[in-house]
Design an enzyme around this catalytic site. Structure first.
Site, PDB file in Angstrom:
ATOM      1  N   ILE A  92     -52.545  32.799  68.492  1.00  0.00           N
ATOM      2  CA  ILE A  92     -53.155  34.122  68.480  1.00  0.00           C
ATOM      3  C   ILE A  92     -53.749  34.476  67.113  1.00  0.00           C
ATOM      4  CG2 ILE A  92     -51.654  34.974  70.302  1.00  0.00           C
ATOM      5  CD1 ILE A  92     -50.165  36.557  68.068  1.00  0.00           C
ATOM      6  N   TYR A 136     -41.883  42.379  61.424  1.00  0.00           N
ATOM      7  CA  TYR A 136     -41.955  42.360  62.875  1.00  0.00           C
ATOM      8  C   TYR A 136     -42.153  43.776  63.422  1.00  0.00           C
ATOM      9  CZ  TYR A 136     -40.645  41.586  67.731  1.00  0.00           C
ATOM     10  OH  TYR A 136     -40.634  41.531  69.103  1.00  0.00           O
TER      11      TYR A 136
END
Length: 321
Positions: A92, A136
């Site tokens: 990605i 994250y």
């Protein structure tokens, strides 16, 4: 029902084990017609070899056909993944490569499970905070905000679900909520378990089958029903001692010690209860599994697919199913 997951997928998670998936549907408004698609949607799943991805692929392939669901990741798949349906390498971070995949395969829906996180320690994100302190967490909030921006600015049908801890029979990966998976594997093998959280640590949880059903229902919900692009979904909240009490019905001599470690600090920063009232109101989300159902299915699934698979067909005398 899923095999190891009559169960699931995150992994994860507070936005998921998984770590919490961001669902992006890059379908044109004309093809996203829940009353009758012009054709089955072509679906690409990124980060597909994790807890949620493989089971999500099974669900969607059963619904739309194996050839219409492409699983992708940046790691080598096992033979079962290759034989179950289309699999491709997709990074990605490679925008042009991803763009080519979408165009070449005429992708309508992109389900994004990929995440920049370590296998241990940062598998879950405290979704209730708006300013997370891990990369994250920051990346998840960024994805939500940029997705909402593209929806309002360009009409991209962006949809995102925030999951709590997702429970499945797949072996745990080290996340904060993974004690609720590890205890089944250890207790059914040895009758013992050492928990790294305090006995009264309450966290929101969800069985994987509910998790995947929520994902699919949300994807298919009519756009005019959605009042927002990001929703919480959950099913229950429980503590380690409450889980132990339910599990003891199947393992009467279960012995559990509590030795909190650094994951306790992470758990303490998370909400004890997940508010998913907006999902229930807007697109009629309803969970199926409560704590008792979850324990019943997990005991059967772990016993049949892991314990018996290793020990042969012999069933432990302590198990009452």
């Amino acid at each position: 029902m899923f095999r190891k997951c009559v169960t699931t997928l995150v992994q994860n998670t507070f936005c998921s084990s998984s770590s919490t998936p961001i669902i992006q549907e890059i379908c044109q408004r004309s093809t996203h017609n829940t009353t009758g698609l012009l054709r089955p949607p072509k679906i690409l799943i990124t980060g597909g070899l994790g807890q949620l991805g493989t089971e999500c692929a099974k669900l969607l392939r059963a619904q739309y056909g194996s050839e219409n669901v492409i699983l992708s990741d940046i790691i080598k798949p096992n033979q079962a993944a290759v034989e179950s349906g289309p699999y491709i390498f997709a990074d990605i971070l490679d925008f042009k490569g991803l763009q080519k995949i979408v165009v070449d395969h005429r992708v309508d829906w992109l389900i994004h499970f990929s995440a920049l996180l370590s296998a241990v320690g940062e598998q879950n994100v405290p979704l209730a905070i708006q300013r997370p302190r891990t990369i994250y967490g920051v990346s998840k909030v960024h994805a939500e905000l940029i997705g909402e921006y593209y929806y309002h600015k360009f009409g991209l049908d962006f949809r995102c679900l925030r999951f709590p801890g997702v429970i499945s029979s797949d072996p745990p990966g080290g996340g904060t909520t993974d004690y609720a998976v590890a205890i089944f594997h250890e207790a059914l093998r040895t009758g013992k378990y050492t928990c790294y959280l305090k006995p009264n640590t309450r966290l929101p949880m969800m069985y994987i089958e509910d998790c995947l059903r929520a994902l699919h229902e949300f994807m298919c919900a009519p756009d005019d029903k959605l009042k927002r692009r990001v929703y919480n979904v959950t099913a229950m909240s429980f503590t380690p001692e409450e889980l132990v009490e339910c599990l003891s019905k199947y393992i009467p001599n279960l012995h559990v010690n509590y030795k909190p470690d650094n994951r306790q600090l992470i758990a303490d920063s998370w909400p004890q209860v997940f508010d998913d009232s907006e999902a229930r109101r807007d697109w009629n989300w309803q969970h199926k599994y409560d704590l008792n159902n979850l324990v019943d299915f997990m005991v059967k699934d772990v016993q049949e697919n892991y314990i018996n698979a290793v020990n042969g067909s012999d069933t432990r005398a302590t198990i009452k199913i």
